[in-house]
Design a protein around this motif. Structure first.
Motif, PDB file in Angstrom:
ATOM      1  N   PHE A 160      51.340  44.437  23.816  1.00 56.90           N
ATOM      2  CA  PHE A 160      51.259  43.363  22.816  1.00 56.90           C
ATOM      3  C   PHE A 160      50.547  43.892  21.577  1.00 56.90           C
ATOM      4  CE2 PHE A 160      51.828  41.026  26.751  1.00 56.90           C
ATOM      5  CZ  PHE A 160      52.649  39.969  26.386  1.00 56.90           C
ATOM      6  N   SER A 161      50.984  43.434  20.422  1.00 55.53           N
ATOM      7  CA  SER A 161      50.431  43.974  19.173  1.00 55.53           C
ATOM      8  C   SER A 161      49.354  43.095  18.551  1.00 55.53           C
ATOM      9  CB  SER A 161      51.556  44.177  18.153  1.00 55.53           C
ATOM     10  OG  SER A 161      52.206  42.943  17.862  1.00 55.53           O
ATOM     11  N   TRP A 162      49.145  41.879  19.069  1.00 59.00           N
ATOM     12  CA  TRP A 162      48.217  40.969  18.393  1.00 59.00           C
ATOM     13  C   TRP A 162      46.802  40.998  18.988  1.00 59.00           C
ATOM     14  CZ3 TRP A 162      45.821  36.672  20.561  1.00 59.00           C
ATOM     15  CH2 TRP A 162      46.311  36.247  21.794  1.00 59.00           C
ATOM     16  N   PHE A 163      46.589  41.790  20.033  1.00 55.23           N
ATOM     17  CA  PHE A 163      45.245  42.003  20.561  1.00 55.23           C
ATOM     18  C   PHE A 163      45.166  43.431  21.088  1.00 55.23           C
ATOM     19  CE2 PHE A 163      47.731  40.147  24.006  1.00 55.23           C
ATOM     20  CZ  PHE A 163      47.428  40.942  25.097  1.00 55.23           C
ATOM     21  N   GLN A 164      43.947  43.888  21.375  1.00 54.10           N
ATOM     22  CA  GLN A 164      43.744  45.248  21.858  1.00 54.10           C
ATOM     23  C   GLN A 164      43.219  45.226  23.284  1.00 54.10           C
ATOM     24  OE1 GLN A 164      41.083  46.529  18.692  1.00 54.10           O
ATOM     25  NE2 GLN A 164      42.743  47.616  17.691  1.00 54.10           N
ATOM     26  N   VAL A 165      43.573  46.248  24.047  1.00 44.88           N
ATOM     27  CA  VAL A 165      43.194  46.333  25.457  1.00 44.88           C
ATOM     28  C   VAL A 165      42.433  47.628  25.685  1.00 44.88           C
ATOM     29  CG1 VAL A 165      44.031  46.414  27.837  1.00 44.88           C
ATOM     30  CG2 VAL A 165      45.222  45.001  26.144  1.00 44.88           C
ATOM     31  N   ILE A 166      41.286  47.528  26.337  1.00 48.28           N
ATOM     32  CA  ILE A 166      40.539  48.720  26.728  1.00 48.28           C
ATOM     33  C   ILE A 166      41.163  49.278  27.997  1.00 48.28           C
ATOM     34  CG2 ILE A 166      38.305  49.612  27.497  1.00 48.28           C
ATOM     35  CD1 ILE A 166      36.982  47.473  25.770  1.00 48.28           C
ATOM     36  N   ASP A 167      41.498  50.555  27.956  1.00 53.74           N
ATOM     37  CA  ASP A 167      42.185  51.190  29.070  1.00 53.74           C
ATOM     38  C   ASP A 167      41.421  51.001  30.381  1.00 53.74           C
ATOM     39  OD1 ASP A 167      42.475  54.105  30.653  1.00 53.74           O
ATOM     40  OD2 ASP A 167      44.342  53.213  29.942  1.00 53.74           O
ATOM     41  N   TYR A 168      42.189  50.709  31.432  1.00 55.45           N
ATOM     42  CA  TYR A 168      41.568  50.440  32.726  1.00 55.45           C
ATOM     43  C   TYR A 168      40.754  51.625  33.234  1.00 55.45           C
ATOM     44  CZ  TYR A 168      41.057  49.168  37.642  1.00 55.45           C
ATOM     45  OH  TYR A 168      40.535  48.871  38.868  1.00 55.45           O
ATOM     46  N   LEU A 169      41.186  52.832  32.943  1.00 56.77           N
ATOM     47  CA  LEU A 169      40.432  54.005  33.382  1.00 56.77           C
ATOM     48  C   LEU A 169      39.060  54.055  32.715  1.00 56.77           C
ATOM     49  CD1 LEU A 169      43.238  56.722  33.435  1.00 56.77           C
ATOM     50  CD2 LEU A 169      42.322  55.376  35.342  1.00 56.77           C
ATOM     51  N   ALA A 170      38.964  53.528  31.498  1.00 58.03           N
ATOM     52  CA  ALA A 170      37.666  53.478  30.810  1.00 58.03           C
ATOM     53  C   ALA A 170      36.736  52.486  31.494  1.00 58.03           C
ATOM     54  CB  ALA A 170      37.849  53.098  29.346  1.00 58.03           C
ATOM     55  N   THR A 171      37.272  51.356  31.926  1.00 56.82           N
ATOM     56  CA  THR A 171      36.411  50.386  32.604  1.00 56.82           C
ATOM     57  C   THR A 171      35.997  50.897  33.974  1.00 56.82           C
ATOM     58  OG1 THR A 171      38.202  49.094  33.649  1.00 56.82           O
ATOM     59  CG2 THR A 171      37.590  48.500  31.393  1.00 56.82           C
ATOM     60  N   ARG A 172      36.889  51.617  34.646  1.00 56.48           N
ATOM     61  CA  ARG A 172      36.544  52.185  35.953  1.00 56.48           C
ATOM     62  C   ARG A 172      35.433  53.218  35.826  1.00 56.48           C
ATOM     63  NH1 ARG A 172      37.288  51.631  41.081  1.00 56.48           N
ATOM     64  NH2 ARG A 172      38.249  53.649  41.513  1.00 56.48           N
ATOM     65  N   SER A 173      35.471  54.010  34.750  1.00 56.93           N
ATOM     66  CA  SER A 173      34.480  55.072  34.583  1.00 56.93           C
ATOM     67  C   SER A 173      33.113  54.543  34.196  1.00 56.93           C
ATOM     68  CB  SER A 173      34.954  56.068  33.512  1.00 56.93           C
ATOM     69  OG  SER A 173      34.999  55.452  32.246  1.00 56.93           O
ATOM     70  N   SER A 174      33.055  53.255  33.781  1.00 54.78           N
ATOM     71  CA  SER A 174      31.768  52.687  33.371  1.00 54.78           C
ATOM     72  C   SER A 174      31.073  51.940  34.495  1.00 54.78           C
ATOM     73  CB  SER A 174      31.990  51.739  32.178  1.00 54.78           C
ATOM     74  OG  SER A 174      32.711  50.588  32.587  1.00 54.78           O
ATOM     75  N   LEU A 175      31.609  52.022  35.710  1.00 53.67           N
ATOM     76  CA  LEU A 175      31.028  51.293  36.835  1.00 53.67           C
ATOM     77  C   LEU A 175      29.619  51.778  37.155  1.00 53.67           C
ATOM     78  CD1 LEU A 175      33.938  50.952  39.420  1.00 53.67           C
ATOM     79  CD2 LEU A 175      32.954  49.180  37.979  1.00 53.67           C
ATOM     80  N   THR A 176      28.793  50.841  37.558  1.00 56.80           N
ATOM     81  CA  THR A 176      27.453  51.161  38.040  1.00 56.80           C
ATOM     82  C   THR A 176      27.340  50.639  39.466  1.00 56.80           C
ATOM     83  OG1 THR A 176      26.522  49.070  37.238  1.00 56.80           O
ATOM     84  CG2 THR A 176      26.520  50.942  35.702  1.00 56.80           C
ATOM     85  N   GLU A 177      26.257  50.993  40.129  1.00 55.25           N
ATOM     86  CA  GLU A 177      26.067  50.506  41.509  1.00 55.25           C
ATOM     87  C   GLU A 177      25.978  48.987  41.540  1.00 55.25           C
ATOM     88  OE1 GLU A 177      22.805  52.350  43.443  1.00 55.25           O
ATOM     89  OE2 GLU A 177      23.610  54.386  43.263  1.00 55.25           O
ATOM     90  N   ARG A 178      25.363  48.417  40.533  1.00 52.78           N
ATOM     91  CA  ARG A 178      25.273  46.954  40.443  1.00 52.78           C
ATOM     92  C   ARG A 178      26.378  46.471  39.499  1.00 52.78           C
ATOM     93  NH1 ARG A 178      23.080  43.621  36.768  1.00 52.78           N
ATOM     94  NH2 ARG A 178      22.484  41.518  37.433  1.00 52.78           N
ATOM     95  N   TYR A 179      27.582  46.326  40.054  1.00 47.82           N
ATOM     96  CA  TYR A 179      28.747  46.015  39.234  1.00 47.82           C
ATOM     97  C   TYR A 179      28.833  44.520  38.951  1.00 47.82           C
ATOM     98  CZ  TYR A 179      33.640  45.105  38.088  1.00 47.82           C
ATOM     99  OH  TYR A 179      34.790  44.660  37.494  1.00 47.82           O
ATOM    100  N   VAL A 180      28.785  44.165  37.672  1.00 48.27           N
ATOM    101  CA  VAL A 180      28.993  42.788  37.220  1.00 48.27           C
ATOM    102  C   VAL A 180      30.086  42.852  36.159  1.00 48.27           C
ATOM    103  CG1 VAL A 180      27.970  40.760  36.140  1.00 48.27           C
ATOM    104  CG2 VAL A 180      26.576  42.202  37.653  1.00 48.27           C
ATOM    105  N   PRO A 181      31.254  42.243  36.400  1.00 48.34           N
ATOM    106  CA  PRO A 181      32.367  42.354  35.455  1.00 48.34           C
ATOM    107  C   PRO A 181      31.992  42.018  34.017  1.00 48.34           C
ATOM    108  CG  PRO A 181      33.117  41.336  37.485  1.00 48.34           C
ATOM    109  CD  PRO A 181      31.619  41.476  37.607  1.00 48.34           C
ATOM    110  N   GLN A 182      31.236  40.957  33.829  1.00 46.99           N
ATOM    111  CA  GLN A 182      30.839  40.550  32.477  1.00 46.99           C
ATOM    112  C   GLN A 182      30.016  41.635  31.782  1.00 46.99           C
ATOM    113  OE1 GLN A 182      28.328  37.108  32.410  1.00 46.99           O
ATOM    114  NE2 GLN A 182      28.368  36.890  30.187  1.00 46.99           N
ATOM    115  N   GLU A 183      29.116  42.266  32.523  1.00 48.95           N
ATOM    116  CA  GLU A 183      28.276  43.303  31.927  1.00 48.95           C
ATOM    117  C   GLU A 183      29.090  44.548  31.582  1.00 48.95           C
ATOM    118  OE1 GLU A 183      25.036  44.012  34.576  1.00 48.95           O
ATOM    119  OE2 GLU A 183      24.175  42.007  34.316  1.00 48.95           O
ATOM    120  N   THR A 184      30.066  44.869  32.424  1.00 55.77           N
ATOM    121  CA  THR A 184      30.937  46.008  32.124  1.00 55.77           C
ATOM    122  C   THR A 184      31.708  45.759  30.837  1.00 55.77           C
ATOM    123  OG1 THR A 184      31.176  46.565  34.471  1.00 55.77           O
ATOM    124  CG2 THR A 184      32.885  47.368  32.975  1.00 55.77           C
TER     125      THR A 184
END
Length: 203
Positions: free
Chosen positions: A43-67
């Motif tokens: 879609f061209s009207w919004f931007q998406v952060i690549d899923y691999l980027a969100t996976r690489s930012s995981l911490t032991e205390r995973y909270v989706p909102q904080e990620t």
């Protein structure tokens, strides 16, 4: 920069939560999230952060909102998957990053696939169409957030969505505001073709 000033919403598809250590369950969760991320990026009207980027930012205390917040996303798409007998139950939620208020959520069931990844296409289709459509959940949230903004705070994308909302309601008041907002948009962003199309529609 120009892209940021236009005000494209940014969505992070964050890792789906599984409730067991089952490898197949994890594989299905990642497959759905990755496919949704790829399809939404078209879609061209919004931007998406690549899923691999969100996976690489995981911490032991995973909270989706904080990620999502760490990645500066306005919205996040999260999910859960759990096995129930011979089915997987999948839930998907679109929420605001700043307050975690749910915009849309859906619940789906698929048979546990023998190859670990089949049978998820229908879920991906429904999520992508519901979230990404210009009259879908994300656009509705963008419109709602802009309703009480003064004219000088409306972004280019919000202005165009206000024009689209007018077309579904045909209110004189909505037309007047949308015309002012879109006119200002094309003045400030003359290369924003979507703005010119919206202006033509209003005229």
């Amino acid at each position: 920069n120009g892209i940021c000033s236009i005000g494209y919403p940014v969505v992070a598809v964050v890792p789906f939560v599984t409730f067991t250590r089952d490898e197949q369950e994890r594989f299905v969760a990642d497959s759905i999230a990755h496919d949704v991320s790829v399809r939404l990026s078209r879609f061209s009207w919004f931007q998406v952060i690549d899923y691999l980027a969100t996976r690489s930012s995981l911490t032991e205390r995973y909270v989706p909102q904080e990620t999502a917040a760490r990645l500066h996303a306005h919205y996040f798409l999260a999910g859960t998957i759990r096995r129930k007998a011979d089915h997987y139950r999948v839930t998907v939620t679109l929420a605001h990053t700043d307050c975690a208020v749910t915009i849309w959520s859906g619940e789906f069931e698929i048979r546990c696939p023998g190859d670990g990844g089949g049978g998820t296409d229908s879920i991906v289709d429904q999520v992508v169409n519901t979230v990404g459509d210009l009259f879908g959940a994300l656009a509705g949230s963008v419109w709602s957030a802009s309703r009480h903004k003064p004219l000088d705070e409306i972004t280019a994308v919000e202005a165009v969505i206000r024009q689209m909302h007018y077309e579904t309601h045909l209110s004189d008041e909505m037309h007047a505001f949308a015309l002012k907002a879109v006119t200002r948009t094309v003045r400030d962003h003359p290369d924003f073709a979507w703005g010119w199309a919206a202006l033509a529609g209003l005229h």
